[in-house]
Scaffold this motif. Structure first.
Motif, short mmCIF file in Angstrom:
data_model
loop_
_atom_site.label_atom_id
_atom_site.label_comp_id
_atom_site.label_asym_id
_atom_site.label_seq_id
_atom_site.Cartn_x
_atom_site.Cartn_y
_atom_site.Cartn_z
N ALA A 1 0.83 -1.34 -0.24
CA ALA A 1 -0.33 -0.31 -0.14
C ALA A 1 0.77 1.25 0.09
O ALA A 1 1.26 2.04 -1.09
CB ALA A 1 -1.42 0.02 1.58
N HIS A 2 1.70 1.27 0.54
CA HIS A 2 3.08 2.77 0.61
C HIS A 2 3.00 2.50 -0.41
O HIS A 2 3.33 4.14 -1.17
CB HIS A 2 3.50 1.83 2.18
N GLU A 3 4.04 1.29 -1.49
CA GLU A 3 4.79 1.68 -2.30
C GLU A 3 4.20 2.47 -3.41
O GLU A 3 4.31 2.68 -4.37
CB GLU A 3 5.65 0.23 -2.75
N VAL B 1 1.90 3.77 -3.27
CA VAL B 1 1.56 5.30 -2.67
C VAL B 1 2.25 6.24 -3.40
O VAL B 1 2.24 7.46 -4.20
CB VAL B 1 0.80 6.18 -1.72
N HIS B 2 3.52 5.27 -3.00
CA HIS B 2 5.13 6.15 -4.36
C HIS B 2 5.01 6.08 -5.19
O HIS B 2 4.70 7.34 -5.68
CB HIS B 2 6.22 5.90 -3.28
N ASP B 3 4.22 5.22 -6.09
CA ASP B 3 4.09 5.27 -7.42
C ASP B 3 2.96 6.23 -7.94
O ASP B 3 3.59 6.87 -8.78
CB ASP B 3 3.30 3.65 -7.64
N GLU C 1 7.31 13.57 3.21
CA GLU C 1 6.97 12.25 1.78
C GLU C 1 6.18 11.38 2.65
O GLU C 1 5.80 10.97 2.82
CB GLU C 1 7.23 12.61 0.83
N GLU C 2 7.43 10.80 3.25
CA GLU C 2 7.15 9.43 3.67
C GLU C 2 6.29 9.80 4.69
O GLU C 2 5.18 8.86 5.15
CB GLU C 2 8.38 9.25 5.04
N ARG C 3 5.66 10.90 5.53
CA ARG C 3 5.00 10.83 6.44
C ARG C 3 3.33 11.19 5.74
O ARG C 3 2.45 10.27 6.30
CB ARG C 3 4.82 11.85 7.62
ZN LIG Z 1 8.63 5.12 1.42
#
Ligand SMILES: [Zn+2]
Length: 160
Positions: free
Chosen positions: A58-60, A62-64, A86-88
């Protein structure tokens, strides 16, 4: 009661992403995302539990969507701060998808009639790691009151 959003199903619709389960992802703390031009790769550590894999994916994803901002050695401190912010943000968006606030609120209202709710209860209910449940609960606490069927908050009595 999982969220309706399924990161694995979402992944299957993103044809530009190559996905691998590989222990190399340990160097990224369990997951890696890389993008070059129109193509991207997500690698997840197969040693993670299925719950952790789902959250990492899920996290990756969103990065995409946001375009990866990657930390790199020798970067100035200001860049490191940008990466951290950005990570937060990515964690917050991923948590909203895995634990939709309306769903969390409805569940918490029903569940609270049978006793206190622990973080682990939220994690189990939504099949997310504790750290994702923590972000989601934090978002619910910060949510403005008076929204969708929300009763008065005893901590903040409403003005007459
Ligand atoms: Zn990340």
């Amino acid at each position: 009661m999982r969220s309706a959003w399924d990161p694995w199903l979402d992944l299957s619709t993103r044809r530009h992403i190559v996905f691998e389960l590989d222990r190399i992802a340990k160097i990224g703390g369990g997951a890696l995302y890389a993008r070059r031009g129109a193509h991207a790769a997500i690698v997840i550590d197969p040693d993670l539990s299925s719950r952790d894999q789902r959250a990492a994916l899920a996290h990756e994803l969103v990065h995409d969507e946001r375009g990866g901002i990657a930390d790199h050695g020798g970067a100035p401190g200001t860049w490191t701060a940008v990466v951290r912010r950005e990570e937060r943000t990515v964690d917050a968006i991923a948590a909203q998808r895995l634990v939709p606030l309306d769903q969390l609120e409805d569940w918490a209202r029903r569940r609270s009639t049978i006793g206190p709710i622990l973080l682990v209860d939220v994690a189990d209910e939504f099949d997310v790691p504790d750290r994702v449940a923590l972000v989601a609960v934090g978002q619910l606490r910060q949510r403005p009151r008076g929204g969708k069927g929300v009763g008065p908050n005893p901590d903040h009595p409403q003005a007459p």
